[in-house]
Design an enzyme around this catalytic site. Sequence first.
Site, PDB file in Angstrom:
ATOM      1  N   HIS D 119      24.862  40.713  37.558  1.00 26.28           N
ATOM      2  CA  HIS D 119      24.421  39.320  37.634  1.00 26.28           C
ATOM      3  C   HIS D 119      22.897  39.328  37.686  1.00 26.28           C
ATOM      4  O   HIS D 119      22.316  40.218  38.314  1.00 26.28           O
ATOM      5  CB  HIS D 119      24.852  38.641  38.934  1.00 26.28           C
ATOM      6  CG  HIS D 119      26.303  38.493  39.130  1.00 26.28           C
ATOM      7  ND1 HIS D 119      27.075  39.439  39.739  1.00 26.28           N
ATOM      8  CD2 HIS D 119      27.149  37.471  38.839  1.00 26.28           C
ATOM      9  CE1 HIS D 119      28.322  39.022  39.816  1.00 26.28           C
ATOM     10  NE2 HIS D 119      28.408  37.834  39.272  1.00 26.28           N
ATOM     11  N   GLU D 270      35.989  34.339  32.581  1.00 26.51           N
ATOM     12  CA  GLU D 270      36.789  35.100  33.539  1.00 26.51           C
ATOM     13  C   GLU D 270      37.622  34.149  34.377  1.00 26.51           C
ATOM     14  O   GLU D 270      37.118  33.467  35.261  1.00 26.51           O
ATOM     15  CB  GLU D 270      35.855  35.914  34.445  1.00 26.51           C
ATOM     16  CG  GLU D 270      36.606  36.712  35.485  1.00 26.51           C
ATOM     17  CD  GLU D 270      35.688  37.590  36.327  1.00 26.51           C
ATOM     18  OE1 GLU D 270      34.639  38.023  35.806  1.00 26.51           O
ATOM     19  OE2 GLU D 270      36.000  37.813  37.492  1.00 26.51           O
ATOM     20  N   GLU D 306      40.951  39.736  35.216  1.00 27.58           N
ATOM     21  CA  GLU D 306      40.840  40.538  36.441  1.00 27.58           C
ATOM     22  C   GLU D 306      42.203  40.598  37.104  1.00 27.58           C
ATOM     23  O   GLU D 306      42.845  39.567  37.319  1.00 27.58           O
ATOM     24  CB  GLU D 306      39.807  39.920  37.385  1.00 27.58           C
ATOM     25  CG  GLU D 306      39.745  40.681  38.695  1.00 27.58           C
ATOM     26  CD  GLU D 306      38.635  40.266  39.628  1.00 27.58           C
ATOM     27  OE1 GLU D 306      37.529  39.917  39.159  1.00 27.58           O
ATOM     28  OE2 GLU D 306      38.867  40.271  40.846  1.00 27.58           O
ATOM     29  N   HIS D 309      42.577  38.531  40.271  1.00 26.60           N
ATOM     30  CA  HIS D 309      42.644  37.100  39.953  1.00 26.60           C
ATOM     31  C   HIS D 309      44.022  36.748  39.386  1.00 26.60           C
ATOM     32  O   HIS D 309      44.566  35.681  39.672  1.00 26.60           O
ATOM     33  CB  HIS D 309      41.550  36.725  38.958  1.00 26.60           C
ATOM     34  CG  HIS D 309      40.162  36.879  39.509  1.00 26.60           C
ATOM     35  ND1 HIS D 309      39.040  36.653  38.756  1.00 26.60           N
ATOM     36  CD2 HIS D 309      39.721  37.221  40.744  1.00 26.60           C
ATOM     37  CE1 HIS D 309      37.957  36.865  39.495  1.00 26.60           C
ATOM     38  NE2 HIS D 309      38.349  37.216  40.700  1.00 26.60           N
ATOM     39  N   ASP D 334      38.570  43.345  34.233  1.00 30.48           N
ATOM     40  CA  ASP D 334      37.954  43.667  35.513  1.00 30.48           C
ATOM     41  C   ASP D 334      38.983  44.484  36.275  1.00 30.48           C
ATOM     42  O   ASP D 334      39.975  43.963  36.798  1.00 30.48           O
ATOM     43  CB  ASP D 334      37.581  42.391  36.279  1.00 30.48           C
ATOM     44  CG  ASP D 334      36.123  42.014  36.058  1.00 30.48           C
ATOM     45  OD1 ASP D 334      35.487  42.569  35.147  1.00 30.48           O
ATOM     46  OD2 ASP D 334      35.606  41.174  36.800  1.00 30.48           O
ATOM     47  N   ASP D 345      40.775  37.204  47.424  1.00 31.12           N
ATOM     48  CA  ASP D 345      40.321  38.238  46.510  1.00 31.12           C
ATOM     49  C   ASP D 345      39.867  39.460  47.307  1.00 31.12           C
ATOM     50  O   ASP D 345      38.849  39.426  47.977  1.00 31.12           O
ATOM     51  CB  ASP D 345      39.106  37.635  45.777  1.00 31.12           C
ATOM     52  CG  ASP D 345      38.932  38.159  44.381  1.00 31.12           C
ATOM     53  OD1 ASP D 345      39.812  38.866  43.898  1.00 31.12           O
ATOM     54  OD2 ASP D 345      37.898  37.832  43.781  1.00 31.12           O
ATOM     55  N   ASP D 347      39.529  42.560  45.820  1.00 29.76           N
ATOM     56  CA  ASP D 347      38.729  43.392  44.910  1.00 29.76           C
ATOM     57  C   ASP D 347      38.804  44.874  45.258  1.00 29.76           C
ATOM     58  O   ASP D 347      37.789  45.552  45.388  1.00 29.76           O
ATOM     59  CB  ASP D 347      37.259  42.942  44.940  1.00 29.76           C
ATOM     60  CG  ASP D 347      37.003  41.740  44.035  1.00 29.76           C
ATOM     61  OD1 ASP D 347      37.878  41.384  43.234  1.00 29.76           O
ATOM     62  OD2 ASP D 347      35.909  41.147  44.147  1.00 29.76           O
TER      63      ASP D 347
END
Lengths: 474, 474, 474, 474
Positions: D119, D270, D306, D309, D334, D345, D347
Site C-alpha cells: 500500500h 478484492e 482471498e 474473505h 491472497d 479476518d 489472515d
Amino acid sequence: WEGEFFPGIPKIKYEGSSSKSPLAFKWYNGEEEILGKKMKVEVMYVRYDEHIHCRLQDWMRFSVAFWHTFRGTGGDPFGAPTKMWPWEDGTNSVAMAKRRMRANFEFIDKLGVELWCFHDRDIAPDGATLEESNANLDEVVALAKELQGKKIHPLWGTSQLFMHPRYMHGGATSSELGVYAYAAAQVKKAMEVTHYLGGENYVFWGGREGYQTLLNTDMERELNHMARFLEAAVAYKKKIGFNGTVLVFNSLPWTINSVVVCNWRTLLIEPKPQEPTKHQYDWDAATAANFLRKYGLIGEFKLNIECNHATLSGHSCHHELETARINGLLGNIDANTGDPQIGWDTDQFLTDIGEATMVMLSVVRNGGLAPGGFNFDAKLRRESTDVEDLFIAHISGMDTLARGLRNVAKLIEDGSLAELVRKRYQSFDTELGALIEAGKADFEQLEKKAMEWGEPKVPSAKQELAEMIFQSAL
Amino acid sequence: WEGEFFPGIPKIKYEGSSSKSPLAFKWYNGEEEILGKKMKVEVMYVRYDEHIHCRLQDWMRFSVAFWHTFRGTGGDPFGAPTKMWPWEDGTNSVAMAKRRMRANFEFIDKLGVELWCFHDRDIAPDGATLEESNANLDEVVALAKELQGKKIHPLWGTSQLFMHPRYMHGGATSSELGVYAYAAAQVKKAMEVTHYLGGENYVFWGGREGYQTLLNTDMERELNHMARFLEAAVAYKKKIGFNGTVLVFNSLPWTINSVVVCNWRTLLIEPKPQEPTKHQYDWDAATAANFLRKYGLIGEFKLNIECNHATLSGHSCHHELETARINGLLGNIDANTGDPQIGWDTDQFLTDIGEATMVMLSVVRNGGLAPGGFNFDAKLRRESTDVEDLFIAHISGMDTLARGLRNVAKLIEDGSLAELVRKRYQSFDTELGALIEAGKADFEQLEKKAMEWGEPKVPSAKQELAEMIFQSAL
Amino acid sequence: WEGEFFPGIPKIKYEGSSSKSPLAFKWYNGEEEILGKKMKVEVMYVRYDEHIHCRLQDWMRFSVAFWHTFRGTGGDPFGAPTKMWPWEDGTNSVAMAKRRMRANFEFIDKLGVELWCFHDRDIAPDGATLEESNANLDEVVALAKELQGKKIHPLWGTSQLFMHPRYMHGGATSSELGVYAYAAAQVKKAMEVTHYLGGENYVFWGGREGYQTLLNTDMERELNHMARFLEAAVAYKKKIGFNGTVLVFNSLPWTINSVVVCNWRTLLIEPKPQEPTKHQYDWDAATAANFLRKYGLIGEFKLNIECNHATLSGHSCHHELETARINGLLGNIDANTGDPQIGWDTDQFLTDIGEATMVMLSVVRNGGLAPGGFNFDAKLRRESTDVEDLFIAHISGMDTLARGLRNVAKLIEDGSLAELVRKRYQSFDTELGALIEAGKADFEQLEKKAMEWGEPKVPSAKQELAEMIFQSAL
Amino acid sequence: WEGEFFPGIPKIKYEGSSSKSPLAFKWYNGEEEILGKKMKVEVMYVRYDEHIHCRLQDWMRFSVAFWHTFRGTGGDPFGAPTKMWPWEDGTNSVAMAKRRMRANFEFIDKLGVELWCFHDRDIAPDGATLEESNANLDEVVALAKELQGKKIHPLWGTSQLFMHPRYMHGGATSSELGVYAYAAAQVKKAMEVTHYLGGENYVFWGGREGYQTLLNTDMERELNHMARFLEAAVAYKKKIGFNGTVLVFNSLPWTINSVVVCNWRTLLIEPKPQEPTKHQYDWDAATAANFLRKYGLIGEFKLNIECNHATLSGHSCHHELETARINGLLGNIDANTGDPQIGWDTDQFLTDIGEATMVMLSVVRNGGLAPGGFNFDAKLRRESTDVEDLFIAHISGMDTLARGLRNVAKLIEDGSLAELVRKRYQSFDTELGALIEAGKADFEQLEKKAMEWGEPKVPSAKQELAEMIFQSAL
C-alpha cells in the site's frame, strides 16, 4: 481546561414519548414507579462506614463505562482514531487523566446517573514500573474520590489485563510465571482502589485468558492457574473487607413499600466466547459456571452478562441471562448489543425494544440486579464524532431499557403470557408431578403409569400466540 | 430375502496406501501396533459373566451406527427418500426389521468391525401400545443377540425420544407429565436390551430436550425434570447391574506391554447445541458438565463428543474433546464431521486428515476411549445411492482416523511439538510455580515478586512453528 | 367432509391496537389509507380478458402459501409429522387434494386476503407418469378456478423441483439430461396452470440447483444449463401470453389520486444461499443478478426476496431488499423471518416490528410490490398443533407488517431521518458533484481539487441519532 | 542500521520432505517441473521497455505483503503492539521507511521470491499535505526501485483508503465530495508509482466502501459513485500506459514446451464481505461481478480472491476461486486462511493441505494466475514475536501451496476424479444434450422427450468416492 466540557448540553430530563428532542428522555423517568419500585432512587444508600452500604433495589442502575466513553478512540483493526474530543491534548499523561476524569463526572451529572465503571489502566497511565503505575493510579483515584461526592460511586472496577504486550499469552493463564505474578499485583491494586472508591463489584474479563491454538497450549494447566488466581482474589477480597455485611433496616422511613437489600460486594466473571483469542475460557454462562463449580468457587462469584458476548457465543441475550439467573449467578448486565450478521464484538448501544423487553423480563424475575446494575459497555460507532453523540447514544440506551421495563409491566399486568406458561406445565402440579420433582418417582413406577395411561395427549405449545402477546406489549 | 445382502462386496482388507481400490483399507490395519497398542485386538474381551467384561484398550474401536446405515433414507427437509436398498420391502414391519438386522451383521462382518450402535425404534417398529413396541423390540433383539455371536456387541444403545410426535416438547423435559413417564418407560426398556446384548455404554441424546422459545418455556423447571430423569436412570442402571466391577488381571498372558482396564459400563450424554430445537440443554461439553455438577451427577456420566455437534456449538472438535478430557468426561466419539460453512448437522464421514490427527491426539492423551469407541454417526450424502457407497464411506472414515493415529505416532516420535509446549510453561516448573499450583501463593507474595522482578520477559508463542511441525507429520 | 373446516373461527376483523383478541387484527386495517394508498383495495383489478389485468397498487398484497398452511406436517429431520388437521384423511389422493383446496379457500376467505401461492405438487399428487401427474393437477386446478371466484387468484405459482428423488442432483442443473427434460415439462405445465388461474407471477426457487461438493461438480456446465432452462422458460411465457400488456386507464373513476399500474406477469427468482444443498446457485440477490446479467436475462426476471434466506446468506433482510430494489429487481417478498442464532431455514412468521418497519421502508421506496406482494412463506412451529394457530400466526404476520407500514408513515411524516440522510450527501449536490455523478471528473481534475482544498472535513455519521429517530417511530 | 537485518537466517533452500529444519523448504522446489511448468522460473520476464513485459506462466508466483510483514505490529482491538523488530526505531519517519524497505528486500532475497505487494501509506509516511505525502512516497519508491534490481518487482500496488480518519465514511463512496477527490488523487499517485516500479497489477480493496447501517446510507448513490471512481481509474490506467500489449514470442528458445503469455497489467478488485464495515460493497466474487456488469466495467477488472474473505462471506475458498474463474475473473489469490469458528479476518498463513490442494486445482484449471500470483496477505499471530517467525510462516505457506500443487499433479495423473466427473455429465454429451447447450431445445420438445422416456434414471453422485480419491492424493 477551564469551564464546562459539554457546554451546549443541558441536564437531560424526561419529556415523555412525544418529545422530539434528541437530548431528552422519552421513556426513562427516574421518579416513576413501575412494578412497585422506582426506576431510580435518588438517595440510594446509607453508608455506615467506608466499606458497608445498603441500598434500595431500584430497577435501573445505569452506569457509564469510562473506557468506551472517555478512552474510545474510534480506532479499529483497519483504521486510526477518529474521535478528537476537544478536552484531549494528545498525551497519555496523569494531568490529562485528571482532566478526563473531570469530564467523566460532568458527563455523569448531566446524564443523571450515579454509577460508573473503569479499568485501572483506562483512568491512569501505565508507568515505567509497577510502582509508578500504582502511583499514577492513586493520584487519579484520589481526584475521582473527591469528584464522586456523596452520591456517585463505581458500579464496578476491573483491571486491564489484555492491552499491554506482557499479557499477550494471558494474565492468570499466561505461560510465563512472571506475568502471572504481575497480573496478581495489578488485580490486587485494582481491588484496593475499587474498594476505596466505594465500588460495589469487581469484574474479571479474561480477554487473553484463552488460547489461539491448542497445538501450543496446555489448556488443563492454564485452567488450573486461572482457578488458583481467582482463589487468591477471593482471599484478598475478604482480607481487605471488600464484602459487606448483611444489615436489616426495618425502621428506616424509606423502607416502606420497598425491599431493603444489603449489598455484598460481588466478584463478577464476564463471559465472552472469543476475540481477541480464538477461544476464551469464560466462553458463556454455562462454561463459566462449570469452571466455578469444578474448582469450588461457585459461591464466590456471579456473572456479568453482556448481550453482545451472548450472541457471539451462539445464544440469545435472554438465554444467557436466564442461564445465569437459574444458576443463581446473574449479577450484572453489560447493556449493549451486537449485529446479528457480524462475528465480532461491536458493542453497540441496545436500541431494540423487543430485546430490551426480554432483558428486563430476566431482571424483574431476578428481583433486580443490585448490587449489580446496567453498565453501558457500548461505544459510539467509529463514524460518530460529535460530542453530543455521546449523550444521544446513552439516552437512547437508557430509554430503550426503560421502555423494556414498561413493556414488562404491561405483560405482567395483562397476565396472559404468564398464564399460558403456567398452563403448559400444569400436569406437573399434581401428586405424581410432585413426586417426580422430589426425585421420588423411579423408572418402574413411571413405566407402570405409562402403560396404564396409554398414549399421552400433547397440546399445542402456542408459540405464535405467545409471540403475539409479547409483541402486543411493545 | 435369500443369500447375501452385499453380493459384490468382499471382506475389506488392508492393502496399504498405494492401493487404488475403493474397497480396501489404505491406512487402517487392525493387526498393526502403533504407540504400543494394536489398532484392533481380535480377541477383545473376556466375559466372566453376562454383565462384566474387561478388554484391552485397542485404539480404534469402530462402531457402525444402525440408524444412518440401515434406516437413513436420504430424506431431508426439502426432499423425499432416495435410498432404495434392495433388501427393503417398503414396510416397517417386524419381519423387515429382522431382515435388516441380518443385513447389518453382514455389513459389520464384511467391514471387519465388532461394535454397533442403535436406537430402540430404529431396530424395531413402534407398536400401537408401549407393550406392543416392547414386544417388537424383544423379538428383534433376540435375533440380534443370536447374530452377534461371540465377538460382536453394541458399543452403545440408546432410546429414540425425538421422532414420535409425543416427544415434540421433549421427553424428560416435556411439559406433559404423561410424556415424562412414557420416556422413562422407554429408556428403562432400552437400557434393559442394551444390557442384554452386552452393550458397553448407554447414551442420552436430548434432541427435543431444549426449547424453541423462552417465551413459553420454564427452563428452570425443565432442567430440574431432566436432572430427576437422569437420576432415575442412574438408579435403574445400578439396579439391573449395568455397571461392571473393577477387576485386575496381572497374570493374564496378553497383559504384557498392555494396560488392562476393566470397563465400567458408562452412561453418556451427547452434547449438541441446537437442531431440532433452537436451544438444546446439552449445548456443549462445558454446558453438560455444568449441569452434571449442579445436580450432583458428575460421577455418573461421561460425554459422547460428536465433531459436527462441536463445530455447530462454535468450537473445534479438538476443543470439545479436550474440554471433555480435562473434565474427566471423555467417554466416546461420534466420528463425523460437518461443513464449516453450513449451520446444520450434516453428519458427514470425516475425511480431513488434519482434523483426524487432532482427534487422535486427544484419544491418545486419554489413554484410549474404552469402554467407549468411535461410532460412525455419519451418513451417506442424499445423492449417494449405491450399496457400495455404504462401504466406501465407512472405509474412508476408518482410514482417515487410522491415518490420524499414524500421524500422532509420528508427532510423538519426533517429539518437537511436545517439547515446544513443555518449554512454553517451564517457568512454572520452579519453586514459586509449584507454590502457585498448590494454591499457596497469595496476592501479597506475588506482588512482592512482581515488583522485585520488574517487567517480565514474554517469549514468542511459536504458533507458526507448531503448525509447521504438525503439518509435516501429515 | 361436510360444512366448515374452521367452525369456531369468525371472519377476522380489525379491532385496533387495544384489542386483546387473538383472532382480530390490531394493526392491519384494509380500508385505511396510509401514505396515499389503502392497505388493501377491495375491487382490485379489472379483467379485460383472461390474461391481462390491471390493479391499483395497494400496499399490502398478502398471500397464503398453500404448502406451509395446508401441506406443512410439522415433520423435521429428527421428527415425524405433528399436525393432525381434522380434514385430513391420511391419504395423498386427488379427493383429499380437492377437500384440502376447499379448506384453503375457506381459510383465505376468513382471513380476508385475496391471493395465494402454490407448488404444482402441493396441490395435486404425483401420478405414476407425467401424464397422470398432469391430469391430477388439472382436476384440482379446475376446482381451484371455480373456488377462486372473481376476487381471488394466485400471487404466483411454482413448480416443485426438489422433493422427488429424481431431482436429487437438481432440475435444470441435474447431471442427468432426462431430469432436465422432465423438469422442463413440469415447469411448462405449472406455468400453464398458473396462467389459467390468473396468477400474477411465476417463481423459480432452485432448492436443488446447486452442489454438495465441488469435487464431483462441473459448476460452469451446470450454470450454463440453468441459463438455457430459464431462457426456454422466458420463451414459453411469451408463447402462452403470460406477460400482459401495458394499458393506460386515464378515464376510470378510481384512478383519482392513485397510480394505476398495469401488471406484467413477472418471472421471479428466489435467492437462497444453501439448504438443502451446500451451495445454491441463486445464493443472494447480487449473485442472482450477476447470473441474469451474464446470460442476458436481466430484463426478464425479478427477484422474490425472502427474509430468512437473506439472513442465512449473511445479510439483513433490509439489505437484500435494497440490493434487489436498486438493481431494479424487487418483485416480491416472502414475508417470514429466521432466528439470528440458527443456521437453517426456520420460516417463522415475522413478528419483529423493527424488522417489519425496515421491510416496509423498502416497499414504500419501491412504490409498492405489484404485481408481486407478500407471500407468507412461513409455517407454524412444529409444536403448534391447534387449527386456530394457523389463524393466529397469519394475523400476527399481517399485523406486524401493517404496523411496519404505519411506522414508515410516521417516519416520513416526521421527516427527520430523511433529512439526516439528505444532509450527509449534500456536498455532492454541487457543480463538481454533478460532474462526478455524470462521469465527467477525471483523476487529474480531482487531484487538482484535492490539493487546492487540503484536508477535507468529515462530519459525524450520526448513526445513534438515526437509530433514535427510527426507534422513536416504532 | 548497519549490516544484515536477519543475521542468523540463511538463504532458504529446498531440502525435501524429510527435512526437520524449520528454515528449509520441504515441498517447494522452484526448479522442479510439475504438470509441464516449473514451480518458479528464474528468468521470469523480458522487458522490452519500461511498461511491457512478458513472462512464462510458472505456477507459484509468490509475493511478500509489505504491510503484514513489515508494518504488522501485533496490535488488535484489545491489545497494543507486540512486535519489537530490532530494526525499528519507534518513528514513522522517511528514514525509518527507507531502512524498512532495505529489510524488505533482504527478506525477499533470503526467502527466494521475486514479487512483493504494498500500500502507498505502508511504505512511506503520511505527510501534512497530499503534496508532502507524495514526496515521501517518491523518496521511498526511488530506493525501492534501486533495491529491486532486475529480477524483483511488485506483484501489485494499492492505495490505503481505510486507515486515515478522513476515509471513515469511505473513499470512493464517502458521503463527502472532498474525500472522493482526495481518494482519487491518492489512487492516481499509487497507480503511477506501481507503474514506475514495474508492478504487474493494481488492486482495489474497499475496506470502507460499504455501510455501517442502511438507516443513514444512500446505497444506490454510493454505488454510483464507486462506479464513477473505477471508470476514472480505468481511464487513468490507459492514459499512463499501465496496460501492456499482446506480444507473441514464437522464436524464443525458452518457449519450448511452455505457453508464453503476454501480461496485461490488470486492475483487480478484492472482495470482502464485511469488516471493518457491516457490509462491504464488494461482498464476494458474484457481488463484485454483478457490480462490474451493471456498470459496464466487466472487461476492465479481474478479482483478487482471498481465502479468509471467502469463508467470511459464507463460501469455501475453492468456491470463490471457481466462481471467479468461470466468470473469467480469476486474477490473483491472497493466499491466507481464516479460522472456521472465527467471524473476523484472521489472515493466517494457509497450512491446510486439503485446502491448498483445492486452491491449486482452480489455479491449474485457470492455466496459472499470471500476471497475478499468490500474495501472502497473512500475518504472524500476535504472540509470535521472534524475527525467525516471519520466515517460518512464509516457508510454511509456500510449502503448503507447493504440496497442494504436487497433490493436484497426483490427482491429474491418477485421472479417476476427472473421470468420475466426466461420467456424471455424459448424458449431455449427446445430440439432445448439444441442442440444450446450444439453447435450441424448447419446453415443448423437452416435454415430448420426457413423456416418451418416462421416469429418468438417476445414478449415485459418488461423493464419498470422490472424497476418498481426493484424500488419497494428499
